[in-house]
Design an enzyme around this catalytic site. Sequence first.
Site, PDB file in Angstrom:
ATOM      1  CB  ILE A 142     -35.729  -2.077 -18.747  1.00 58.18           C
ATOM      2  CG1 ILE A 142     -37.224  -2.358 -18.588  1.00 58.18           C
ATOM      3  CG2 ILE A 142     -35.291  -2.217 -20.197  1.00 58.18           C
ATOM      4  CD1 ILE A 142     -38.116  -1.374 -19.348  1.00 58.18           C
ATOM      5  CE  LYS A 211     -36.628   6.864 -13.749  1.00 54.38           C
ATOM      6  NZ  LYS A 211     -38.009   6.455 -13.449  1.00 54.38           N
TER       7      LYS A 211
HETATM    8  N1  HSE Z   1     -40.775   6.996  -9.182  1.00 56.43           N
HETATM    9  C1  HSE Z   1     -40.086   6.282 -10.189  1.00 56.43           C
HETATM   10  C2  HSE Z   1     -41.107   5.805 -11.214  1.00 56.43           C
HETATM   11  C3  HSE Z   1     -39.365   5.127  -9.580  1.00 56.43           C
HETATM   12  O1  HSE Z   1     -42.305   5.847 -10.915  1.00 56.43           O
HETATM   13  O2  HSE Z   1     -40.731   5.422 -12.311  1.00 56.43           O
HETATM   14  C4  HSE Z   1     -38.447   4.390 -10.495  1.00 56.43           C
HETATM   15  O3  HSE Z   1     -37.449   5.215 -11.006  1.00 56.43           O
END
Ligand code: HSE
Length: 438
Positions: A142, A211
């Site tokens: 995204i 994130k």
């Molecule tokens: N382990 C991460 C997830 C990978 O499951 O979102 C992608 O950032």
Amino acid sequence: MFNFFRMGRIFVGMIGGGTVGGGVYQALCNNGGLITSRTGVEIILKQIAVKAFNEPRPVSIPESLMTTDWHNIINDPEIQIVVELMGGTGLAKEIILEALSRGKSVVTANKALLAAYGEEIFAAAEKNQVGLYYEASVAGGIPILRSIKEAFVCNRFLRICGIVNGTCNYILTQMNENQSDFETVLKEAQTKGYAEANASLDVDGHDAHHKITLLASLALNSWIKPDSIYIEGIRSVTLADLELSNKLGYSLKLLGSIENRGQDKSSAKIQASVSPTLIPLNHVLAKVNGVFNAVSVLGDVVGETFFYGRGAGQDATASAVVGDIVDAAINTSLKTPHRLPPMWLGAKVDLVAIKDITSRFYLRISGTSETAKDFQAILNKNNICVEQSKNLNSEGTIHFSVITQTLSRAKISLLLQEINKLSGLLNKPVAYPVEDFN
Ligand code: HSE
């Protein structure tokens, strides 16, 4: 037919030839011509640094392209863009800082590294006037970072919240739909290449927290310290929680959330968290299942927008990495490698302390009918107003849940301490926020 100004060839070196690296190699092989026809730039993947030539790989890479010494990439003056896909926060940091100091632009998907050392790495890109691109670090395929940074540049962000860990969303979906147990589904997510090498990063909420740290910092023009964001993973979520949430009219998801609770533009009050959260069943985020991610962005000019797509896995992540490589290649060709800083930093942000974050809460205990009575007595004693309640009975155990009025995290944590002392508990009582999107 447009006639593009031909910008020439840009040489790229990649560190890491695993799941995502293989996807990037494959996408460039398959669609390199398409990229050139659309942008005028020809991207040449010159070398890929790997741990060993003979490791098992999801995509096979010709040996002639591989090296086991990353210095070969950093020392190559022809390579202007370094793509870091090895992960981790040790050697990856050294390689990125070295590449930036030599005037090479860097593309990375390494959210753990950026969340831990972002300020230092962004400053190094600034100092060397080169680009640092990290679209693949948040929400897989995204294009959320680019949208926040460029398309929504005229907006103040009032709320950004989303499902940003594919592994957790996959686990919760499988548990809810198939009554599968946690460990079995986690193994499936690992086999499919969704999970981090250390699965605790996913299930304990750290990956989503990395994130949200990046999203919050980018959206608020200020480095948001990770420890000012509440974090809780999905380990304590039970099948009963998923079923009770549904009965109460909600879906239980691991949600990352950045909300401005200020009264006006001049008094932003930000509360940020990652937590299993109850989302109304009729909200579009409640319908995001499996490995899919979704982010809802509320801007003061654009209003509400919604982004949806695969959040993990080889090709979705490779798509974001290649998008960044192309952006870096165009900027390098046009001799504006530092066209935009990777992140605008320096604004003053009023963050709500974790203990003062407020929400309505879902509380659940599992135990005997006596435990449920004692739980209710604690709620009464603490003046907790029960707005809704539902229970489940199975094999002599009662799973009892309530939704409270708006409370602070400090109050909830004191309540949980008291509830945890109840006798007859089958497992850990939980308290998860209820997001009403008001
Ligand atoms: N382990 C991460 C997830 C990978 O499951 O979102 C992608 O950032």
